[in-house]
Design a protein around this motif. Structure first.
Motif, PDB file in Angstrom:
ATOM      1  N   ALA A 190      76.293  32.517 -69.620  1.00 35.62           N
ATOM      2  CA  ALA A 190      76.827  31.808 -70.785  1.00 35.62           C
ATOM      3  C   ALA A 190      77.868  30.781 -70.352  1.00 35.62           C
ATOM      4  N   TYR A 191      78.739  31.165 -69.435  1.00 41.40           N
ATOM      5  CA  TYR A 191      79.735  30.210 -68.940  1.00 41.40           C
ATOM      6  C   TYR A 191      79.070  29.068 -68.167  1.00 41.40           C
ATOM      7  N   PHE A 192      77.982  29.378 -67.459  1.00 39.39           N
ATOM      8  CA  PHE A 192      77.240  28.327 -66.763  1.00 39.39           C
ATOM      9  C   PHE A 192      76.696  27.315 -67.770  1.00 39.39           C
ATOM     10  N   ALA A 193      76.104  27.811 -68.867  1.00 36.16           N
ATOM     11  CA  ALA A 193      75.562  26.903 -69.883  1.00 36.16           C
ATOM     12  C   ALA A 193      76.670  26.064 -70.505  1.00 36.16           C
ATOM     13  N   LEU A 194      77.800  26.694 -70.778  1.00 39.16           N
ATOM     14  CA  LEU A 194      78.937  25.982 -71.355  1.00 39.16           C
ATOM     15  C   LEU A 194      79.430  24.912 -70.385  1.00 39.16           C
ATOM     16  N   GLY A 195      79.561  25.298 -69.107  1.00 35.86           N
ATOM     17  CA  GLY A 195      79.998  24.334 -68.108  1.00 35.86           C
ATOM     18  C   GLY A 195      78.995  23.214 -67.921  1.00 35.86           C
ATOM     19  N   ARG A 196      77.722  23.554 -67.996  1.00 39.02           N
ATOM     20  CA  ARG A 196      76.666  22.555 -67.821  1.00 39.02           C
ATOM     21  C   ARG A 196      76.712  21.517 -68.939  1.00 39.02           C
ATOM     22  N   TYR A 230      79.369  20.678 -70.888  1.00 40.63           N
ATOM     23  CA  TYR A 230      80.561  19.841 -70.732  1.00 40.63           C
ATOM     24  C   TYR A 230      80.434  18.913 -69.527  1.00 40.63           C
ATOM     25  N   ALA A 231      79.838  19.419 -68.440  1.00 41.43           N
ATOM     26  CA  ALA A 231      79.703  18.599 -67.236  1.00 41.43           C
ATOM     27  C   ALA A 231      78.803  17.396 -67.493  1.00 41.43           C
ATOM     28  N   ALA A 232      77.687  17.617 -68.197  1.00 41.30           N
ATOM     29  CA  ALA A 232      76.772  16.509 -68.473  1.00 41.30           C
ATOM     30  C   ALA A 232      77.463  15.427 -69.290  1.00 41.30           C
ATOM     31  N   GLU A 233      78.278  15.846 -70.245  1.00 39.69           N
ATOM     32  CA  GLU A 233      79.030  14.867 -71.035  1.00 39.69           C
ATOM     33  C   GLU A 233      80.015  14.110 -70.153  1.00 39.69           C
ATOM     34  N   GLY A 234      80.748  14.867 -69.333  1.00 41.62           N
ATOM     35  CA  GLY A 234      81.768  14.238 -68.500  1.00 41.62           C
ATOM     36  C   GLY A 234      81.200  13.355 -67.416  1.00 41.62           C
ATOM     37  N   LEU A 235      80.092  13.765 -66.804  1.00 42.08           N
ATOM     38  CA  LEU A 235      79.506  12.993 -65.713  1.00 42.08           C
ATOM     39  C   LEU A 235      78.893  11.695 -66.212  1.00 42.08           C
ATOM     40  N   ALA A 236      78.590  11.633 -67.513  1.00 38.42           N
ATOM     41  CA  ALA A 236      78.039  10.402 -68.079  1.00 38.42           C
ATOM     42  C   ALA A 236      79.113   9.335 -68.240  1.00 38.42           C
ATOM     43  N   GLN A 237      80.367   9.731 -68.112  1.00 39.81           N
ATOM     44  CA  GLN A 237      81.469   8.782 -68.219  1.00 39.81           C
ATOM     45  C   GLN A 237      81.891   8.334 -66.826  1.00 39.81           C
ATOM     46  N   ASN A 238      82.601   7.250 -66.754  1.00 41.51           N
ATOM     47  CA  ASN A 238      82.948   6.664 -65.462  1.00 41.51           C
ATOM     48  C   ASN A 238      84.208   7.246 -64.852  1.00 41.51           C
ATOM     49  N   THR A 239      85.011   7.921 -65.631  1.00 35.86           N
ATOM     50  CA  THR A 239      86.273   8.451 -65.120  1.00 35.86           C
ATOM     51  C   THR A 239      86.362   9.940 -65.408  1.00 35.86           C
ATOM     52  N   ALA A 240      87.316  10.598 -64.747  1.00 37.58           N
ATOM     53  CA  ALA A 240      87.577  12.006 -65.034  1.00 37.58           C
ATOM     54  C   ALA A 240      87.944  12.138 -66.502  1.00 37.58           C
ATOM     55  N   SER A 241      87.458  13.170 -67.129  1.00 33.07           N
ATOM     56  CA  SER A 241      87.651  13.304 -68.571  1.00 33.07           C
ATOM     57  C   SER A 241      87.997  14.738 -68.928  1.00 33.07           C
ATOM     58  N   ASP A 242      88.345  14.898 -70.209  1.00 30.75           N
ATOM     59  CA  ASP A 242      88.620  16.235 -70.717  1.00 30.75           C
ATOM     60  C   ASP A 242      87.372  17.104 -70.639  1.00 30.75           C
ATOM     61  N   SER A 243      86.192  16.499 -70.823  1.00 30.99           N
ATOM     62  CA  SER A 243      84.938  17.263 -70.738  1.00 30.99           C
ATOM     63  C   SER A 243      84.767  17.866 -69.355  1.00 30.99           C
ATOM     64  N   LEU A 244      85.101  17.103 -68.312  1.00 27.49           N
ATOM     65  CA  LEU A 244      84.983  17.631 -66.956  1.00 27.49           C
ATOM     66  C   LEU A 244      85.974  18.758 -66.713  1.00 27.49           C
ATOM     67  N   ALA A 245      87.169  18.610 -67.246  1.00 26.88           N
ATOM     68  CA  ALA A 245      88.166  19.679 -67.097  1.00 26.88           C
ATOM     69  C   ALA A 245      87.689  20.948 -67.793  1.00 26.88           C
ATOM     70  N   ARG A 246      87.095  20.785 -68.987  1.00 31.58           N
ATOM     71  CA  ARG A 246      86.553  21.949 -69.696  1.00 31.58           C
ATOM     72  C   ARG A 246      85.375  22.553 -68.940  1.00 31.58           C
TER      73      ARG A 246
END
Length: 700
Positions: free
Chosen positions: A167-173, A175-191
């Motif tokens: 479940a945590y993997f899915a949650l991280g996945r 948030y990571a997909a959202e964050g990686l689509a952006q050009n800078t470090a983001s709150d999504s990547l931190a989450r």
């Protein structure tokens, strides 16, 4: 696709097993039952087992589909769609799996294992909002529900580890997909990193978690830490090796020491330490002096809180259990009162000598007299308990219903067919099933303790206060009273006694009310044999888990999955979006401290303006009620609760409002019929049918 899931549904118990009845306390030692044991049609049981046991994904999906088509109104539909969804995943039919899984979750939203599967699949399909929601729900349910009846504690602990990590993997996945689509470090990547750190804590040997944690770490600028995760993934996963090595080469090209080869750099990578403390989630409220100070009883509250005390004293909570007093008795004990069985023969006679009594015909045909020693309740119905010679109290099966102004066999109304406690000739035996201390006192008395050293400790339990007192909701108050009397201010945390519900989050607020209003709670003893309170735990509330819902009689549910009995009121409310996605709790709409209890029996905060219960959060509808409801302003049909909380739940011989708080739909009504899937529209428009209702709702 991560395939670490198995159905926790039990498919092997005999048909003769009985389901858990409603309105009785559940202890860990009670027998566990399953949904399949309640299916009477042998063909239906056989066909479901065939689908459940099939090994080949194609055959399994075909059998599940055939079952769904053959038994479209089966109690097992949620489980059949679950099997179909998992088979579709195995076959690579992900869109079909999402449809099948979503339908299964409509019927049984608390299916943790399916939620985890769905979250991972949704993350893969880039349905990020759904992936987050399903993963978060799965994690919450994994902490709230007891193990399934077919698993040992050891097996379930192992399964929980897998499910939480996934479940945590899915949650991280997501948030990571959202964050990686952006050009800078983001709150999504931190989450994403927070979720993946927790996933690694639950399963440190999972290379998928390590790989994704490494990728997120690189984007966050933590290349040194990320290298260890990527190297671990490359070493432990054939599928991920090439991707992990490519990511490591990028790190190497970006900043590698002079004269250090990539192979040497790879060999030198050490995975950063896994923080196992991240497993500690949803910890109990912290133990404090306020909890250790103990209980003072309700009377010391009166001088400082006179109006709250006076109003509480008039409520049904204060009158839940009282020693006999003539003015408290509301039943008809006139000399001609009697209760007849199905054949028309009198089996109970009422009367009064020194006090009211029941004469009950026993199995031999003789009459046994039992005096009223205690009254239970006063609002909708009143029950009576008699004290046995050994000190145990037993609840008479015949109760007086205020709405009908007549005597009823209460347990015959609410229990499954064949209930032993509903058979009146059994009562004179004074069996454990009618014992008040074991079955009722947990919710009807305050600070209940099992009797240490007794051969039946719960049946001889003792309490500090009759009824539901101040400290059952606000916690032990002795320390607070002492501090106030000494003139010292008591600046406490929100979860410290005395609890102020205005400061609690909705999860903690509902947790207090759920002590009594959650039928599925599995009771555990405290360290000193406390049964409904604690002096040692971090919270004054004993931690309880929910019994899985397939263990209960199907009488408690509609076939569309909604709860049919009001004893499951918290279970219904915690399904609502108001609770799950919003901040609503019981105290949002109810209060036991209102002055008008005599004509406001449900303790509503806004009895004269019930829409305000919803509008305090949904203010956007305040000036456009008619546009929203499509009914005339001021009409009953224009009230929020009529559509979103229809009166479809069995209470004490009347229909109470559902607390699932949902948007009406009629597609399941078309499938199961109004009797097994009541639609709010058709409660008023009785001449119409489900397709008509669905058409109207779709227009709106």
């Amino acid at each position: 696709m991560r395939q670490c899931f198995v159905l926790t549904f039990v498919a092997a118990l005999p048909a003769i097993a009985c389901a858990q009845d409603s309105d009785t306390a559940i202890f860990e030692t009670h027998a566990k039952f399953t949904l399949l044991s309640q299916i009477q049609n042998p063909d239906e049981r056989r066909d479901f087992k065939a689908a459940f046991n099939a090994k080949d994904p194609g055959a399994r999906h075909g059998l599940a589909e055939r079952f769904i088509q053959s038994y479209p109104q089966s109690w097992l539909l949620s489980q059949a769609y679950d099997i179909a969804a998992r088979s579709s995943v195995d076959l690579g039919e992900y869109d079909r799996a999402l449809r099948e899984g979503r339908f299964s979750l409509r019927l049984l939203p608390e299916n943790e294992t399916l939620l985890v599967l769905m979250a991972n699949l949704e993350a893969r399909k880039q349905h990020f909002a759904n992936a987050k929601t399903d993963a978060e729900d799965a994690l919450e349910y994994l902490d709230e529900f007891a193990r399934p009846g077919n698993m040992s504690e050891t097996e379930w602990s192992g399964k929980q580890v897998q499910l939480k990590a996934s479940a945590y993997f899915a949650l991280g996945r997501a948030y990571a997909a959202e964050g990686l689509a952006q050009n800078t470090a983001s709150d999504s990547l931190a989450r994403a990193m927070q979720a993946l750190d927790r996933g690694a804590a639950w399963n440190p040997n999972d290379p998928e978690i390590a790989y994704l944690r490494g990728i997120v770490g690189v984007r966050l600028g933590h290349s040194a830490k990320a290298g260890g995760d990527l190297a671990f993934a490359a070493k432990h996963s054939d599928q991920l090796r090439a991707k992990a090595l490519d990511a490591l080469r990028l790190i190497y090209r970006g900043a590698h020491p002079e004269n250090v080869s990539f192979d040497r750099l790879l060999a030198s990578q050490k995975r950063r330490e896994i923080d196992k403390s991240l497993r500690e989630e949803n910890a109990d409220w912290e133990t404090s002096e306020a909890i250790r100070g103990g209980y003072a009883g309700p009377e010391p509250c009166k001088p400082c809180h006179p109006s709250e005390y006076a109003n509480w004293h008039k409520t049904g909570m204060a009158k839940m259990f009282r020693a006999y007093d003539a003015e408290n008795v509301i039943g008809d004990f006139s000399s001609r009162s009697e209760f007849k069985d199905g054949s028309g023969e009198p089996v109970v006679r009422m009367g009064i000598d020194s006090r009211p009594y029941f004469e009950i015909r026993d199995a031999s045909g003789g009459w046994r007299k039992f005096h009223v020693d205690y009254t239970i309740g006063s609002k909708w119905q009143q029950a009576y308990a008699t004290k046995a010679a050994d000190g145990r109290w037993h609840v008479i099966p015949i109760q007086y219903n205020l709405l009908k102004r007549s005597w009823v066999n209460y347990w015959e109304i609410i229990d499954s067919p064949g209930s032993k406690r509903a058979r009146i000739p059994e009562f004179p035996k004074l069996l454990a099933i009618t014992n008040y201390q074991e079955n009722c006192a947990i919710c009807h008395t305050s600070q209940l303790t099992a009797e240490i050293g007794s051969d039946a400790p719960t049946q001889h339990a003792v309490f500090k206060q009759p009824g539901v007192d101040c400290e059952m909701c606000h916690g032990p108050s002795a320390w607070h009273v002492k501090e106030r009397l000494s003139g010292r201010p008591s600046d406490t945390r929100a979860t410290e006694p005395p609890v102020d519900f205005r400061r609690l989050n909705n999860r903690d607020g509902v947790r207090v009310c759920a002590q009594c209003h959650r039928q599925s709670a599995v009771r555990q003893f405290g360290v000193n044999n406390e049964m409904n309170y604690s002096t040692k735990a971090g919270s004054f509330l004993l931690k309880t888990l929910n019994r899985p819902y397939d263990a209960f009689s199907r009488r408690a549910f509609y076939k569309d999955g909604r709860f049919r009995e009001t004893t499951f009121i918290v279970e219904a409310f915690t399904r609502s979006a108001c609770y799950r996605r919003g901040t609503a709790q019981c105290a949002t709409c109810h209060s036991p401290h209102l002055p008008d209890f005599s004509h406001n029996l449900t303790s509503l905060k806004f009895r004269d303006n019930p829409d305000q219960m919803c509008l305090q959060c949904h203010n956007e509808y305040r000036d456009r009620i008619v546009k929203h409801t499509h009914h005339a302003a001021g009409s009953e049909a224009s009230r929020c609760v009529v559509c979103h909380m229809p009166q479809i739940v069995n209470a004490l011989l009347f229909q109470a409002r559902s607390h699932q708080i949902e948007i009406p739909r009629a597609d399941l009504t078309a499938r199961f019929g109004q009797a097994e899937s009541p639609n709010a529209c058709l409660l008023c428009h009785k001449g119409k049918d489900a397709p008509w209702a669905e058409q109207q709702l779709q227009k709106w």
